[in-house]
Design a protein around this motif. Sequence first.
Motif, PDB file in Angstrom:
ATOM      1  N   LEU A   1      35.480 -15.385  33.710  1.00  0.00           N
ATOM      2  CA  LEU A   1      35.296 -14.022  34.010  1.00  0.00           C
ATOM      3  C   LEU A   1      33.858 -13.993  34.755  1.00  0.00           C
ATOM      4  O   LEU A   1      33.716 -13.490  35.873  1.00  0.00           O
TER       5      LEU A   1
ATOM      6  N   TYR B   1      22.538 -14.045  32.937  1.00  0.00           N
ATOM      7  CA  TYR B   1      23.160 -13.075  32.631  1.00  0.00           C
ATOM      8  C   TYR B   1      23.341 -13.508  30.867  1.00  0.00           C
ATOM      9  O   TYR B   1      23.630 -14.548  30.886  1.00  0.00           O
TER      10      TYR B   1
ATOM     11  N   GLU C   1      39.466  -0.589  30.673  1.00  0.00           N
ATOM     12  CA  GLU C   1      38.761  -0.652  29.578  1.00  0.00           C
ATOM     13  C   GLU C   1      37.429   0.068  29.717  1.00  0.00           C
ATOM     14  O   GLU C   1      36.977   0.205  30.659  1.00  0.00           O
TER      15      GLU C   1
ATOM     16  N   TYR D   1      24.787  -1.442  32.955  1.00  0.00           N
ATOM     17  CA  TYR D   1      24.771  -1.838  31.486  1.00  0.00           C
ATOM     18  C   TYR D   1      23.236  -1.333  30.836  1.00  0.00           C
ATOM     19  O   TYR D   1      23.337  -1.003  29.872  1.00  0.00           O
TER      20      TYR D   1
ATOM     21  N   PHE E   1      30.247  -4.325  34.312  1.00  0.00           N
ATOM     22  CA  PHE E   1      28.954  -3.508  34.132  1.00  0.00           C
ATOM     23  C   PHE E   1      27.710  -4.487  34.552  1.00  0.00           C
ATOM     24  O   PHE E   1      27.440  -5.231  33.545  1.00  0.00           O
TER      25      PHE E   1
ATOM     26  N   PRO F   1      43.371 -12.405  33.584  1.00  0.00           N
ATOM     27  CA  PRO F   1      44.721 -12.650  34.241  1.00  0.00           C
ATOM     28  C   PRO F   1      44.818 -14.086  33.864  1.00  0.00           C
ATOM     29  O   PRO F   1      44.315 -15.306  34.260  1.00  0.00           O
TER      30      PRO F   1
ATOM     31  N   ASN G   1      31.537 -13.696  43.834  1.00  0.00           N
ATOM     32  CA  ASN G   1      31.172 -12.472  44.917  1.00  0.00           C
ATOM     33  C   ASN G   1      30.051 -11.920  44.841  1.00  0.00           C
ATOM     34  O   ASN G   1      29.610 -10.980  45.131  1.00  0.00           O
ATOM     35  N   SER G   2      28.813 -12.714  44.087  1.00  0.00           N
ATOM     36  CA  SER G   2      27.563 -12.163  44.069  1.00  0.00           C
ATOM     37  C   SER G   2      26.551 -12.917  44.674  1.00  0.00           C
ATOM     38  O   SER G   2      25.311 -12.448  44.615  1.00  0.00           O
TER      39      SER G   2
ATOM     40  N   ASP H   1      34.336 -15.604  38.202  1.00  0.00           N
ATOM     41  CA  ASP H   1      34.790 -14.781  39.337  1.00  0.00           C
ATOM     42  C   ASP H   1      33.835 -13.642  39.778  1.00  0.00           C
ATOM     43  O   ASP H   1      33.716 -13.405  40.963  1.00  0.00           O
ATOM     44  N   LEU H   2      32.808 -13.528  38.622  1.00  0.00           N
ATOM     45  CA  LEU H   2      31.689 -12.540  39.149  1.00  0.00           C
ATOM     46  C   LEU H   2      30.754 -13.089  40.193  1.00  0.00           C
ATOM     47  O   LEU H   2      30.461 -12.583  41.081  1.00  0.00           O
TER      48      LEU H   2
ATOM     49  N   LEU I   1      44.082 -16.713  36.752  1.00  0.00           N
ATOM     50  CA  LEU I   1      42.421 -16.934  36.889  1.00  0.00           C
ATOM     51  C   LEU I   1      42.152 -18.008  35.682  1.00  0.00           C
ATOM     52  O   LEU I   1      41.261 -18.935  36.070  1.00  0.00           O
TER      53      LEU I   1
ATOM     54  N   VAL J   1      24.897  -7.721  30.764  1.00  0.00           N
ATOM     55  CA  VAL J   1      25.905  -7.245  31.519  1.00  0.00           C
ATOM     56  C   VAL J   1      27.061  -7.009  30.582  1.00  0.00           C
ATOM     57  O   VAL J   1      26.995  -7.636  29.311  1.00  0.00           O
ATOM     58  N   TYR J   2      28.156  -6.539  31.047  1.00  0.00           N
ATOM     59  CA  TYR J   2      29.382  -6.398  30.149  1.00  0.00           C
ATOM     60  C   TYR J   2      30.508  -6.712  31.209  1.00  0.00           C
ATOM     61  O   TYR J   2      30.868  -6.017  32.130  1.00  0.00           O
ATOM     62  N   LEU J   3      31.301  -7.752  30.852  1.00  0.00           N
ATOM     63  CA  LEU J   3      32.429  -8.064  31.695  1.00  0.00           C
ATOM     64  C   LEU J   3      33.653  -7.793  30.967  1.00  0.00           C
ATOM     65  O   LEU J   3      33.840  -7.391  29.702  1.00  0.00           O
ATOM     66  N   PRO J   4      34.914  -7.734  31.676  1.00  0.00           N
ATOM     67  CA  PRO J   4      36.162  -7.068  30.856  1.00  0.00           C
ATOM     68  C   PRO J   4      36.742  -8.104  30.022  1.00  0.00           C
ATOM     69  O   PRO J   4      36.335  -9.391  29.881  1.00  0.00           O
TER      70      PRO J   4
ATOM     71  N   ASP K   1      19.127 -15.772  46.037  1.00  0.00           N
ATOM     72  CA  ASP K   1      19.745 -15.053  44.898  1.00  0.00           C
ATOM     73  C   ASP K   1      19.945 -15.733  43.688  1.00  0.00           C
ATOM     74  O   ASP K   1      20.189 -15.181  42.553  1.00  0.00           O
TER      75      ASP K   1
END
Lengths: 478, 478
Positions: free
Chosen positions: A115, A134, B155, B44, B39, A73, A122-123, A118-119, A76, A66-69, A129
């Motif tokens: 990060l 990742y 980004e 991704y 992503f 902030p 919400n997943s 945070d993902l 966070l 995957v790719y995170l930003p 699950d």
Amino acid sequence: MKELEKITPLETDFAKWYTDVVKQGNLIAYGPAKGTLVFKPNSYGIWELIQQNLNEIFKERGVNNVYLPLLIPESLFSLEKDHIEGFNPELATVTHVGNKELQEKYYIRPTSEVLFADLFKNSIDSYNDLPLVYNQWANVVRWEKTTNPFLRSREFLWQEGHTCHADPIEARKLTRCMISTYAKFLKNFLAIPTIVGKKTPYEKFAGACSTYTVEAMMKDGRALQAGTSHYLAQNFSKPYSIVFKNKNNELENVYQTSWGVSTRLIGALIMTHGDNRGIIIPPRVAPIQIDLIELFGAKSAKVKEVSQKLYELLRRKWRVRVDASDKQPGFKAANSEIQGVPLRIEIGPRDLENDMVTIVRRDTLEKTLVNYNDVKKIIQKKLDDIHDNLYKSAKDRLESKTVWVDTYEEFKKEIQKNNFVVAPFCCLDEAEIKIKEETGATSRCIPKTLDKPNKNKLCIFDTCKTETNRYVIFAKAY
Amino acid sequence: MKELEKITPLETDFAKWYTDVVKQGNLIAYGPAKGTLVFKPNSYGIWELIQQNLNEIFKERGVNNVYLPLLIPESLFSLEKDHIEGFNPELATVTHVGNKELQEKYYIRPTSEVLFADLFKNSIDSYNDLPLVYNQWANVVRWEKTTNPFLRSREFLWQEGHTCHADPIEARKLTRCMISTYAKFLKNFLAIPTIVGKKTPYEKFAGACSTYTVEAMMKDGRALQAGTSHYLAQNFSKPYSIVFKNKNNELENVYQTSWGVSTRLIGALIMTHGDNRGIIIPPRVAPIQIDLIELFGAKSAKVKEVSQKLYELLRRKWRVRVDASDKQPGFKAANSEIQGVPLRIEIGPRDLENDMVTIVRRDTLEKTLVNYNDVKKIIQKKLDDIHDNLYKSAKDRLESKTVWVDTYEEFKKEIQKNNFVVAPFCCLDEAEIKIKEETGATSRCIPKTLDKPNKNKLCIFDTCKTETNRYVIFAKAY
């Protein structure tokens, strides 16, 4: 094309040798921001091969990329206290866009635990699950005070795996599985032997419950941490509220791991295998595996013809480059050596009178005269031999320079000889701090892979006076 | 696993449809910093396949991959005036590390021309070192005011090629070669037809001499710039002093190009191929090409057995996933469709009574009942047919919705119908600005690939009153 410069012998000044070979090997340039690097094709190519091979291994283990930003902030980042405290002095901080001040500051990621938290938050719904496994390949920024190419730069490239589990035992198992994966990868692809173990509380990752490490020994005897795997327990899932419905239909915080290797590995392979002629790149991650060197090609149609023929034949299976320049043979050989290309094939008019070419190994400099029609048959064996030989040399060194001690006096003596020193140790923070101050050595790990005496001994830390069955490896480290 | 939600029909509200399918397709999550994206594996994975395939094409063209730093010192960025002026309002600026203010500000790269300039400056001696053909895969940051997943985020990921040449003709040729490479890649891998052309002076890249573009048409008729290639001439090599010794032994500034495609391409393929059931991923870049769907697998040993057998057989050549969950058949089919998987194979007990399974195409929903031993033989043909069909549909749409006009009245009418409109046009900046204000359309390019009338016509811009033989395509654009 500039002339080749002299390389400082590694016995004379290892640090200077390293700087010389990195520069001469055409691996990097310095970036315009102090402490940053440009990865030129010869080093970025190594990283691409590391990526490619690790991706294949990851895929077998069910890892999803995957790719995170890039930006985090401030609010966070601040939720896990140890984590922000550990990283804060190194955080590059974005405060403006154009000339406008932002309402909230952003940190450039030094790592991505928060990060991913945070993902994940919400997943995930229920245990159905989980696990989530990742990984991301990314750049990270840590504003280090002193920098060194590949080993410590303000920006580096890495992969960071992040996982969530319903079961702490499964999470712990994965933490250990990934550290063995790294050890195997280092052995099989980079020809680097390592010691696998657990970090002491003082040396573990900021925010982790436990940290495992693979520690390699460089040619000067210093240690290099080549990869880590962290069991995070619920340290992030609690402050970041990552929960799942368990089988009893109750909400529970997930159990997490994270693990990574970085472009440090390029520094590790240089300082493990290089010699006074330059770097030596292990064949399985060498961007160029074979240099075809035309000798007096301009004057000999046959040299050109055989070179072309070999190129077409070999490039289907290996990574091959042709040097058809009009430089002197000696320069061409030195240039190939300094760039660490595992094999070169010299194609010259004299050998060709008997249809022969000369294959030269970068590691041993051994030359083999062979009919050019037989080259293809023996290449893979030669490359594998180079890999095995590089690994064996490094392993012999690691073993011969790992010593066991019982007292602080012996300890200090052996550390001064740049050995890995294994000692009974209490693992108290204050003991580590004092030993570091007095000897320059840090604890590398509590090794899992070394046999140890089965009776308790006195901790080497002079004021400790407790018996322990815990042995810790110390070394001066990069 | 959450339930599937309704998708807004694309005919009703295209923007809402896009948001719905992106969300339902499990492609992204929103990052914690506003306007940034995560992503997820399903998007991704597309990007990884784009990378892999473009890298192979680049390698044939002699491109070398490198990696340059993320941060650009303010003083370095400011040397080329158009460039800094164009990017300044979008530059994320690092001013602090931890709590300490830095002596000089750093910009996070929005593109890397000035970093490559700094590298090239120190890498080139004479014409013998040229051309230098570098590429990097990297993240860039541009602080856009309004954002949209994949199309415009703060980004994004991209590749940026940067080259230096001794000869301006060679550089111009490479600029055009790369734009054709992109057009071919979009056709052959993403099944997206494009119009290739040159940007008008008003729309060209800040700092370029000329910009070429590939423009695609989305399902709503709007244009999307899918890739660009810039001839930079000496615009950077002069302020950044990138020189080489030419054949006359004189110092000369190099001639440069740069070119790139980004994760926008993922948005492009969604809006080119998606339908009211969700996204459709073209087979050659689909992270999952085949879903094996077990129907009532828990109750039938044969379903499990055939599913396992097909999985082992197909995974050697294609990217395959098994859905062995206990969800309803209808849900499983919808889930595969919404994620855009090109083919699904339904393995159910009733079909298996005759050793048959059902292959379903995502694009046409056509079902083929086939003996499970024959599946392997027909898969590649099915995947190629899907690719060809997706391309043909998109091409038919592009052709039928591209119209030629002679007057501004016609122009406005056709733009309102969301067509691509080709018109004689003077290319003055003030004309572009006024047309944009009045119609919302922007000039996309001066097309190279369309036949045009060979007589001059009056520019459509009402106050212009000059004759021109230049035809420009306008459209509303993303």
